[in-house]
Design a protein around this motif. Structure first.
Motif: not given
Length: 414
Positions: A84-107
């Motif tokens: 879970x910690x790794x998945x959150x870290x990957x998602x945080x890095x994705x937000x740095x690339x593009x704010x569109x990945x905030x859609x994955x917050x729901x999941x």
């Protein structure tokens, strides 16, 4: 359509379906795939940071898929915290690339609410919410009310759904445990019932054996004993006429024994009671007894004696037969009398002889053998089965008096 199908609460079948971990995980995977695809398509239309968007999406999908595949292989109930910690870290890095990945917050909110305990799930859900607010601001330098309120509503909704499914899962597990417990209890009850039925069968066999042994003793054994006495008398007789009489009596007794044996096999009532009342049956066996032994007999029956139930008649008749057999073999009496009376609460049959007598306490200590010793115990046992009893009064040289008594509760009047 039946309106009850739309009523609340949901049925047990629907409950098991909605609470199934497979259903929840399938929905989770579908939502994640759709949100990742939406974010990827929205970002690719801008063409900026193309490879960074694609690579980060592939890394997220790979990490996500590997975690659930490993969970399925190990058959674990929860995902590892480090995953879970790794998945959150990957998602945080994705937000740095593009704010569109905030859609994955729901999941992610669905995952956190389902996989973590109550308070940690709230804490990390707040962290995810904070990142969804910060990411657009870092990329665009501004934010608005919709960017703040929208993720909040979505986060609360997703977290609530995941916690509700978690409660349904736990409830379903409790129900399953209860069902398993009931099945085990039913199996144990079935085993106990089988054991009880087996015990009852064995007890019934033992009772039937006891009954048959008593029945054989009271009929065939007594008749064979009489046959033996007549055979000895015929061998010892000097007169041919007396020998012929002994043979004739042996023939009669053997015929009666055969009749009784067939009746016992067919589990019928005593032959003496088939067509006669108890008084007539007692009179007949006393006449035969006097004819066989030369001992004077007497029968006294109260007038107006009620008609007794077959079980009571059988018990009294067998008691009389057994007692007369004992008189014939042991007492050397000259007279024997049977008195049948009905009192207020019981029916009594007294059998009195003027023979040698014996000491009752010593007779009770004797064990049955092939030579005898079974009669008194058999008589008493038969009467006890009908809530009655047998009283014995005797002393050496003073004769013997037996009193068989049964309650009138077992007596039916016509």
């Amino acid at each position: 359509m039946d309106s009850s199908a739309l009523s609340w609460p949901i049925t047990a079948k629907q409950h098991r379906l909605f609470a199934s971990p497979t259903v929840l995980r399938s929905g989770q995977h579908l939502v994640t795939a759709i949100l990742l695809l939406i974010a990827l398509l929205r970002e690719l239309t801008g063409v900026e940071a193309f490879w960074a968007v694609v690579i980060s999406s592939v890394v997220f999908a790979f990490w996500y898929t590997a975690g659930f595949i490993g969970m399925a292989k190990t058959q674990a109930q929860r995902l590892p915290l480090w995953w879970l910690a790794g998945l959150l870290a990957i998602w945080a890095a994705m937000l740095w690339v593009s704010p569109e990945f905030m859609w994955l917050a729901f999941s992610l909110w669905l995952l956190l609410g389902h996989q973590l305990p109550f308070f940690p799930s709230i804490l990390w859900s707040v962290v995810v919410y904070a990142l969804t607010i910060v990411a657009p601001y870092l990329h665009q330098g501004q934010t608005n009310i919709a960017a703040i309120a929208g993720p909040m509503v979505g986060g609360i909704f997703a977290w609530g759904i995941s916690r509700g499914y978690l409660m349904l899962e736990r409830d379903a597990q409790l129900r399953q445990n209860l069902v398993d417990s009931l099945i085990r209890t039913q199996d144990e009850m079935s085993a106990m019932q089988e054991e009880l039925a087996r015990s009852q069968h064995e007890a019934g066999v033992a009772v039937e054996r006891t009954r048959l042994s008593r029945e054989i003793h009271d009929t065939i054994a007594q008749q064979l004993s009489s046959i033996g006495l007549h055979a000895k008398a015929g061998l010892a007789a000097q007169d041919l006429h007396k020998s012929n009489q002994a043979l004739q009596r042996i023939d009669e007794l053997s015929g009666e024994a055969l009749v009784d044996l067939r009746r016992i096999i067919a589990a019928l009532a005593p032959a003496e009671l088939d067509t006669q009342a108890l008084g007539s049956a007692l009179e007949r066996i006393l006449n035969k007894f006097e004819q066989d032994t030369g001992i004077h007999t007497r029968l006294n029956i109260d007038e107006g004696l009620p008609v007794l139930e077959p079980s009571v008649q059988i018990a009294l008749l067998r008691t009389a037969q057994s007692a007369l057999s004992n008189v014939q073999r042991h007492s050397k009496a000259t007279t024997v009398a049977i008195n049948l009376t009905a009192a207020a609460n019981e029916i009594r049959m007294d059998i009195v002889d003027d023979g040698l007598g014996f000491t009752p306490s010593e007779a009770r200590k004797e064990t049955p053998s092939q030579e005898g010793g079974y009669g008194l115990k058999a008589m008493a046992a038969r009467l006890r089965q009908l809530n009655g009893g047998l009283d014995v009064e005797s002393s050496p040289g003073e004769g013997t008096a037996l009193c068989a008594h049964l309650p009138l509760l077992l007596v039916k009047e016509n």
